[in-house]
Design an enzyme around this catalytic site. Sequence first.
Site, PDB file in Angstrom:
ATOM      1  N   GLU A  16       0.450 118.928 -31.432  1.00 26.36           N
ATOM      2  CA  GLU A  16       1.808 118.410 -31.225  1.00 26.36           C
ATOM      3  C   GLU A  16       1.701 117.049 -30.557  1.00 26.36           C
ATOM      4  OE1 GLU A  16       5.106 119.108 -31.906  1.00 26.36           O
ATOM      5  OE2 GLU A  16       5.348 117.263 -30.782  1.00 26.36           O
ATOM      6  N   ASP A  48       9.131 116.619 -39.688  1.00 31.83           N
ATOM      7  CA  ASP A  48      10.219 115.629 -39.709  1.00 31.83           C
ATOM      8  C   ASP A  48      10.332 115.020 -41.104  1.00 31.83           C
ATOM      9  OD1 ASP A  48      10.826 115.858 -36.928  1.00 31.83           O
ATOM     10  OD2 ASP A  48       9.023 114.702 -36.485  1.00 31.83           O
TER      11      ASP A  48
HETATM   12  C1  LIG Z   1      11.239 119.151 -36.526  1.00 29.05           C
HETATM   13  S1  LIG Z   1      10.028 119.513 -35.338  1.00 29.05           S
HETATM   14  C2  LIG Z   1       9.432 121.134 -35.830  1.00 29.05           C
HETATM   15  C3  LIG Z   1       8.707 121.835 -34.723  1.00 29.05           C
HETATM   16  C4  LIG Z   1       8.186 123.223 -35.084  1.00 29.05           C
HETATM   17  N1  LIG Z   1       7.242 123.170 -36.177  1.00 29.05           N
HETATM   18  C5  LIG Z   1       9.316 124.148 -35.433  1.00 29.05           C
HETATM   19  O1  LIG Z   1       9.480 124.464 -36.621  1.00 29.05           O
HETATM   20  O2  LIG Z   1      10.045 124.557 -34.520  1.00 29.05           O
HETATM   21  C6  LIG Z   1       8.671 118.492 -35.863  1.00 29.05           C
HETATM   22  C7  LIG Z   1       7.585 118.428 -34.804  1.00 29.05           C
HETATM   23  O3  LIG Z   1       6.479 117.699 -35.317  1.00 29.05           O
HETATM   24  C8  LIG Z   1       5.990 116.869 -34.274  1.00 29.05           C
HETATM   25  N2  LIG Z   1       5.246 115.771 -34.906  1.00 29.05           N
HETATM   26  C9  LIG Z   1       5.748 114.747 -35.606  1.00 29.05           C
HETATM   27  N3  LIG Z   1       4.770 113.918 -36.020  1.00 29.05           N
HETATM   28  C10 LIG Z   1       3.609 114.451 -35.556  1.00 29.05           C
HETATM   29  C11 LIG Z   1       2.248 114.059 -35.638  1.00 29.05           C
HETATM   30  N4  LIG Z   1       1.897 112.940 -36.290  1.00 29.05           N
HETATM   31  N5  LIG Z   1       1.323 114.828 -35.045  1.00 29.05           N
HETATM   32  C12 LIG Z   1       1.681 115.953 -34.376  1.00 29.05           C
HETATM   33  N6  LIG Z   1       2.958 116.367 -34.257  1.00 29.05           N
HETATM   34  C13 LIG Z   1       3.907 115.632 -34.842  1.00 29.05           C
HETATM   35  C14 LIG Z   1       7.227 116.441 -33.540  1.00 29.05           C
HETATM   36  O4  LIG Z   1       6.959 115.947 -32.248  1.00 29.05           O
HETATM   37  C15 LIG Z   1       8.029 117.741 -33.525  1.00 29.05           C
HETATM   38  O5  LIG Z   1       7.708 118.535 -32.426  1.00 29.05           O
END
Ligand SMILES: C[S@@+](CC[C@H](N)C(=O)[O-])C[C@H]1O[C@@H](n2cnc3c(N)ncnc32)[C@H](O)[C@@H]1O
Length: 229
Positions: free
Chosen positions: A64, A114
């Site tokens: 994360e 995202d």
């Molecule tokens: C929409 S949230 C979904 C979180 C979780 N998977 C859920 O379904 O509850 C997307 C997550 O991906 C993380 N994220 C985005 N780009 C990332 C990256 N390059 N590496 C690691 N995490 C990332 C964001 O910080 C966020 O916590």
Amino acid sequence: MTNARDVSDLSAYMVDFGPLNVPLDLRTPFGNERPVELEIGCGKGLFLANAARLRPGHNFLGVEVMRKYARRAADRAAKLGLENVRVACADARAILSRGEPASSLAALHIYFPDPWWKRKHHKRRLFDERLLIAAERLLAPGGTLACATDVEAYFAVMRGLVATHAAFRALPPEPPKTPEHELDYLTNFERKYRLEGRPIWRASYRFEPPNAVVAPPDAACSHAIEGGS
Ligand SMILES: C[S@@+](CC[C@H](N)C(=O)[O-])C[C@H]1O[C@@H](n2cnc3c(N)ncnc32)[C@H](O)[C@@H]1O
């Protein structure tokens, strides 16, 4: 006032891989030889916690990029005493491209990445061709690639990309489970969107590279479904 979460000792659960430009052994944080499942963009770690309890014989590594969420995920695992969970606060793309060794993962999970709506930002999407190339390298034959999103257009892109990689075989759909309590969801975002009544698009694939001896399906791991729910 100090937030108790900020002072708890999470060192046993947080992983620091050090420089992300060198090879990273994804098994090292666990100190044992159990199969490793990797979740990228694990947010607050609901999937990690639930899956780690369901599959105690597997290790679960969450990645994360946002430190406060990485710590929430580690904190959740710590409070539950889940010794098979580790969380790295890092860019998942670096972990995927530098992760070692080949064929070391039992599963790769990516839930509600995202969508980066603007076309000029699509290159920031986590689920892309690079992810699939890394998945082909890191997944063991018979391993699982599982994804979910509330964005139908992004789901179509994901499916289209996977379709160009012949080694991924779509697993048959399973109906989404009926939650028995407020933490009985796949992830935090799954809970949020299901409670809002939004459709959710899911797919799960089994990695079957040509000429590989593939173990029988691990029913406990083959949980996601293909199609909206
Ligand atoms: C929409 S949230 C979904 C979180 C979780 N998977 C859920 O379904 O509850 C997307 C997550 O991906 C993380 N994220 C985005 N780009 C990332 C990256 N390059 N590496 C690691 N995490 C990332 C964001 O910080 C966020 O916590």
